[in-house]
Write a protein that holds these residues in place. Structure first.
Motif, PDB file in Angstrom:
ATOM      1  N   HIS A  67       0.820  -1.213   0.000  1.00  0.00           N
ATOM      2  CA  HIS A  67       0.000   0.000   0.000  1.00  0.00           C
ATOM      3  C   HIS A  67       0.856   1.266   0.000  1.00  0.00           C
ATOM      4  O   HIS A  67       0.498   2.267   0.600  1.00  0.00           O
ATOM      5  CB  HIS A  67      -0.938   0.006   1.207  1.00  0.00           C
ATOM      6  CG  HIS A  67      -1.841  -1.172   1.276  1.00  0.00           C
ATOM      7  ND1 HIS A  67      -2.766  -1.451   0.291  1.00  0.00           N
ATOM      8  CD2 HIS A  67      -1.953  -2.159   2.188  1.00  0.00           C
ATOM      9  CE1 HIS A  67      -3.415  -2.549   0.624  1.00  0.00           C
ATOM     10  NE2 HIS A  67      -2.934  -3.007   1.757  1.00  0.00           N
ATOM     11  N   ALA A  88     -11.664   2.290   1.731  1.00  0.00           N
ATOM     12  CA  ALA A  88     -11.736   1.360   2.867  1.00  0.00           C
ATOM     13  C   ALA A  88     -12.388   0.049   2.438  1.00  0.00           C
ATOM     14  O   ALA A  88     -11.946  -1.029   2.849  1.00  0.00           O
ATOM     15  CB  ALA A  88     -12.494   1.995   4.026  1.00  0.00           C
ATOM     16  N   LEU A  91      -9.742  -1.917   0.831  1.00  0.00           N
ATOM     17  CA  LEU A  91      -8.777  -2.433   1.799  1.00  0.00           C
ATOM     18  C   LEU A  91      -9.327  -3.641   2.559  1.00  0.00           C
ATOM     19  O   LEU A  91      -8.583  -4.562   2.886  1.00  0.00           O
ATOM     20  CB  LEU A  91      -8.356  -1.338   2.780  1.00  0.00           C
ATOM     21  CG  LEU A  91      -7.399  -0.293   2.211  1.00  0.00           C
ATOM     22  CD1 LEU A  91      -7.272   0.899   3.147  1.00  0.00           C
ATOM     23  CD2 LEU A  91      -6.035  -0.912   1.948  1.00  0.00           C
ATOM     24  N   TYR A  92     -10.618  -3.623   2.842  1.00  0.00           N
ATOM     25  CA  TYR A  92     -11.264  -4.756   3.519  1.00  0.00           C
ATOM     26  C   TYR A  92     -11.648  -5.868   2.538  1.00  0.00           C
ATOM     27  O   TYR A  92     -12.120  -6.914   2.956  1.00  0.00           O
ATOM     28  CB  TYR A  92     -12.512  -4.304   4.272  1.00  0.00           C
ATOM     29  CG  TYR A  92     -12.223  -3.516   5.522  1.00  0.00           C
ATOM     30  CD1 TYR A  92     -11.519  -4.080   6.578  1.00  0.00           C
ATOM     31  CD2 TYR A  92     -12.665  -2.203   5.653  1.00  0.00           C
ATOM     32  CE1 TYR A  92     -11.258  -3.355   7.722  1.00  0.00           C
ATOM     33  CE2 TYR A  92     -12.415  -1.482   6.800  1.00  0.00           C
ATOM     34  CZ  TYR A  92     -11.712  -2.057   7.840  1.00  0.00           C
ATOM     35  OH  TYR A  92     -11.460  -1.328   8.984  1.00  0.00           O
ATOM     36  N   ARG A 134      -9.314   1.539  12.342  1.00  0.00           N
ATOM     37  CA  ARG A 134      -8.494   0.329  12.420  1.00  0.00           C
ATOM     38  C   ARG A 134      -7.192   0.613  11.677  1.00  0.00           C
ATOM     39  O   ARG A 134      -7.041   1.661  11.065  1.00  0.00           O
ATOM     40  CB  ARG A 134      -9.185  -0.868  11.735  1.00  0.00           C
ATOM     41  CG  ARG A 134     -10.566  -1.198  12.223  1.00  0.00           C
ATOM     42  CD  ARG A 134     -10.549  -1.932  13.558  1.00  0.00           C
ATOM     43  NE  ARG A 134     -11.875  -2.353  13.965  1.00  0.00           N
ATOM     44  CZ  ARG A 134     -12.777  -1.586  14.551  1.00  0.00           C
ATOM     45  NH1 ARG A 134     -12.513  -0.325  14.763  1.00  0.00           N
ATOM     46  NH2 ARG A 134     -13.956  -2.060  14.913  1.00  0.00           N
ATOM     47  N   TRP A 135      -6.280  -0.348  11.693  1.00  0.00           N
ATOM     48  CA  TRP A 135      -5.040  -0.239  10.939  1.00  0.00           C
ATOM     49  C   TRP A 135      -5.013  -1.312   9.869  1.00  0.00           C
ATOM     50  O   TRP A 135      -5.364  -2.459  10.126  1.00  0.00           O
ATOM     51  CB  TRP A 135      -3.822  -0.378  11.846  1.00  0.00           C
ATOM     52  CG  TRP A 135      -3.621   0.850  12.674  1.00  0.00           C
ATOM     53  CD1 TRP A 135      -4.111   1.071  13.926  1.00  0.00           C
ATOM     54  CD2 TRP A 135      -2.936   2.041  12.295  1.00  0.00           C
ATOM     55  NE1 TRP A 135      -3.762   2.330  14.352  1.00  0.00           N
ATOM     56  CE2 TRP A 135      -3.040   2.936  13.375  1.00  0.00           C
ATOM     57  CE3 TRP A 135      -2.235   2.416  11.163  1.00  0.00           C
ATOM     58  CZ2 TRP A 135      -2.461   4.209  13.340  1.00  0.00           C
ATOM     59  CZ3 TRP A 135      -1.670   3.677  11.130  1.00  0.00           C
ATOM     60  CH2 TRP A 135      -1.777   4.561  12.207  1.00  0.00           C
ATOM     61  N   ALA A 136      -4.631  -0.937   8.676  1.00  0.00           N
ATOM     62  CA  ALA A 136      -4.411  -1.875   7.576  1.00  0.00           C
ATOM     63  C   ALA A 136      -2.942  -1.717   7.198  1.00  0.00           C
ATOM     64  O   ALA A 136      -2.579  -0.827   6.418  1.00  0.00           O
ATOM     65  CB  ALA A 136      -5.311  -1.559   6.401  1.00  0.00           C
ATOM     66  N   VAL A 141      -7.526   3.152   8.678  1.00  0.00           N
ATOM     67  CA  VAL A 141      -8.710   2.985   7.834  1.00  0.00           C
ATOM     68  C   VAL A 141      -9.942   3.009   8.735  1.00  0.00           C
ATOM     69  O   VAL A 141      -9.872   2.611   9.900  1.00  0.00           O
ATOM     70  CB  VAL A 141      -8.610   1.664   7.021  1.00  0.00           C
ATOM     71  CG1 VAL A 141      -8.512   0.450   7.921  1.00  0.00           C
ATOM     72  CG2 VAL A 141      -9.738   1.514   6.039  1.00  0.00           C
TER      73      VAL A 141
END
Length: 193
Positions: A67, A88, A91-92, A134-136, A141
């Motif tokens: 990323h 997001a 990302l999820y 949260r963290w990605a 994110v």
């Protein structure tokens, strides 16, 4: 790793910054490690670092990150931004959304700043609670619930919103009701099964 003089530039410290940010660091972080803008420019000229955008650099020999493009945007936001909306979702890995632009939510106090956002960035403003983030990897994110609610309010395609919500529920990353999503989908047949 190379370590310059104790009073001069500290390569190990610079590397620590970069290692936690997929090989990227800011001019400010470089200064904290003892690197002046002139020394950074010298390292650009000799090929040790690469300038990504104004104030953001990459260690040339650091492995490419998954990323890295998002980390550069996050550093541009002075680490205050949170990736949200369709970004997001991607990302999820929720839905088949393929965002053409990067969605970033900044604190509401940034609304009146005269920002020159990168062309690929869509800015949103909100004061997010820690529970909504949260963290990605190296970037922050919005939580799945916040992401779905943001997408509902931003009028994401009903098919993509429905698909993302169903996938999030099936994977157990959201629980409970999602009134904003349900309201947005009501004219289009609801959430379905």
């Amino acid at each position: 790793m190379e370590r310059e003089s104790p009073t001069g530039p500290d390569w190990d410290r610079l590397y620590e910054f970069a290692a936690s940010q997929e090989g990227l660091f800011t001019t400010r972080q470089g200064a904290e490690a003892g690197y002046s803008p002139q020394l950074l420019q010298h390292y650009v000229r000799i090929g040790r670092v690469r300038r990504i955008r104004r104030g953001i650099y990459r260690l040339v020999h650091f492995p490419a990150g998954e990323h890295e493009d998002l980390v550069a945007i996050w550093l541009w936001s002075e680490q205050a931004g949170t990736f949200s909306h369709q970004t997001a979702l991607a990302l999820y890995d929720l839905s088949d959304v393929l965002p053409s632009r990067i969605h970033l939510t900044l604190p509401d106090s940034w609304r009146h700043r005269r920002l020159r956002a990168p062309n690929v960035v869509v800015l949103h403003y909100a004061d997010l609670l820690e529970a909504e983030c949260r963290w990605a990897g190296a970037v922050r994110v919005t939580s799945p619930t916040r992401t779905l609610n943001d997408c509902a309010q931003a009028a994401l395609s009903p098919d993509l919103l429905r698909q993302a919500t169903q996938q999030a529920m099936h994977r157990g990353i959201v629980t409970g009701s999602l009134p904003l999503v349900e309201e947005a989908l009501k004219p289009f047949g609801g959430l379905g099964t």
